[in-house]
Design a protein around this motif. Structure first.
Motif, mmCIF file in Angstrom:
data_model
loop_
_atom_site.group_PDB
_atom_site.id
_atom_site.type_symbol
_atom_site.label_atom_id
_atom_site.label_comp_id
_atom_site.label_asym_id
_atom_site.label_seq_id
_atom_site.Cartn_x
_atom_site.Cartn_y
_atom_site.Cartn_z
ATOM 1 N N UNK A 41 9.190 4.405 -1.108
ATOM 2 C CA UNK A 41 9.124 4.442 -2.572
ATOM 3 C C UNK A 41 9.646 5.761 -3.117
ATOM 4 N N UNK A 42 9.445 6.860 -2.375
ATOM 5 C CA UNK A 42 9.913 8.184 -2.787
ATOM 6 C C UNK A 42 10.762 8.789 -1.667
ATOM 7 N N UNK A 43 11.911 9.380 -1.990
ATOM 8 C CA UNK A 43 12.759 9.974 -0.949
ATOM 9 C C UNK A 43 12.037 11.113 -0.227
ATOM 10 N N UNK A 73 3.234 6.253 3.592
ATOM 11 C CA UNK A 73 2.526 4.967 3.577
ATOM 12 C C UNK A 73 2.317 4.588 2.117
ATOM 13 N N UNK A 74 2.568 3.329 1.792
ATOM 14 C CA UNK A 74 2.465 2.881 0.408
ATOM 15 C C UNK A 74 1.131 2.184 0.170
ATOM 16 N N UNK A 115 3.287 -4.774 -4.562
ATOM 17 C CA UNK A 115 2.219 -3.798 -4.828
ATOM 18 C C UNK A 115 1.198 -4.259 -5.861
ATOM 19 N N UNK A 116 1.647 -4.967 -6.891
ATOM 20 C CA UNK A 116 0.696 -5.463 -7.889
ATOM 21 C C UNK A 116 -0.274 -6.452 -7.252
ATOM 22 N N UNK A 159 1.238 5.964 -3.961
ATOM 23 C CA UNK A 159 0.547 4.791 -4.498
ATOM 24 C C UNK A 159 1.263 4.216 -5.706
ATOM 25 N N UNK A 160 1.057 2.926 -5.899
ATOM 26 C CA UNK A 160 1.511 2.231 -7.100
ATOM 27 C C UNK A 160 0.267 1.934 -7.929
#
Length: 222
Positions: A41-43, A73-74, A115-116, A159-160
């Motif tokens: 999600x992030x570089x 880890x997401x 993620x939702x 995190x989302x």
């Protein structure tokens, strides 16, 4: 000062047990980082074939600290609010079972999972609350890094956040119960982040999970 190296014994025990939450690979240079970085999600950078937390340093340069994975880890976290008939805003939190304080209901996003959907799944698993994910007051926010105390320079959390506002006019808030890895779940008054934190300390003898302090400040004060 020598760079600190640390991986918590629970991670090593997880490897031995074949737990799904832990990377069995002990040498991160043997991991296919092309695939993982593309999915992140992030570089984040690599140094000598090893992942580097984009928000380092954490105090632990090498190893995974208390996290089972290498690299990002997401997770997905549910920010659930409701306002009673008196205009008081309430926030749903759970007390973590690992002793790291009170946190938003949430957890890891499974491979291929939206993620939702993960936030709603974790919310149900940890509190028993099952709001409708198609309701118009549900808003999924951009992924953000969180300063998880279990992280290292080589293993970290992103995190989302998912905002779920249950609306106004509640005479009795929806019933919640701590489940899964949550010791308890509770609705807490949250006029502001400071109000929430003071209530936790004075009435529950607890603190907000460090990874969620900035997230909650943004949600409650802006």
């Amino acid at each position: 000062m020598a760079a600190r190296t640390f991986t918590h014994p629970s991670v090593l025990a997880g490897i031995t047990a074949g737990a799904s939450w832990v990377d069995p690979e002990m040498d991160p240079t043997r991991i296919d980082w092309t695939t993982r970085r593309a999915a992140a999600a992030l570089p984040f950078p690599l140094v000598d074939g090893r992942p580097v937390n984009p928000y380092a340093p954490t105090g632990i340069r090498y190893g995974r600290n208390e996290l089972g994975h290498w690299g990002e880890a997401l997770a997905a976290d549910a920010i659930v609010t409701a306002t009673d008939v008196h205009g008081q805003r309430w926030l749903l939190l759970i007390e973590r079972g690992d002793g790291h304080g009170w946190a938003l209901p949430g957890g890891h996003v499974d491979p291929g999972e939206n993620p939702t959907a993960a936030a709603f799944r974790e919310l149900a698993e940890e509190t028993g609350l099952t709001p409708d994910p198609t309701d118009p007051w549900v808003k999924t926010l951009p992924a953000r890094y969180v300063p998880d105390p279990r992280a290292s320079d080589e293993a970290w959390m992103v995190t989302v956040p998912v905002r779920i506002d249950l609306g106004h006019g509640w005479t009795a808030l929806p019933e919640v119960t701590g489940r899964d890895d949550a010791r308890q779940a509770a609705w807490l008054p949250a006029r502001s982040y400071q109000h929430l934190a003071e209530h936790l300390r004075h009435h529950h003898g607890g603190d907000v999970f460090p990874a969620h302090r900035g997230l909650l400040t943004a949600a409650l004060d802006h």
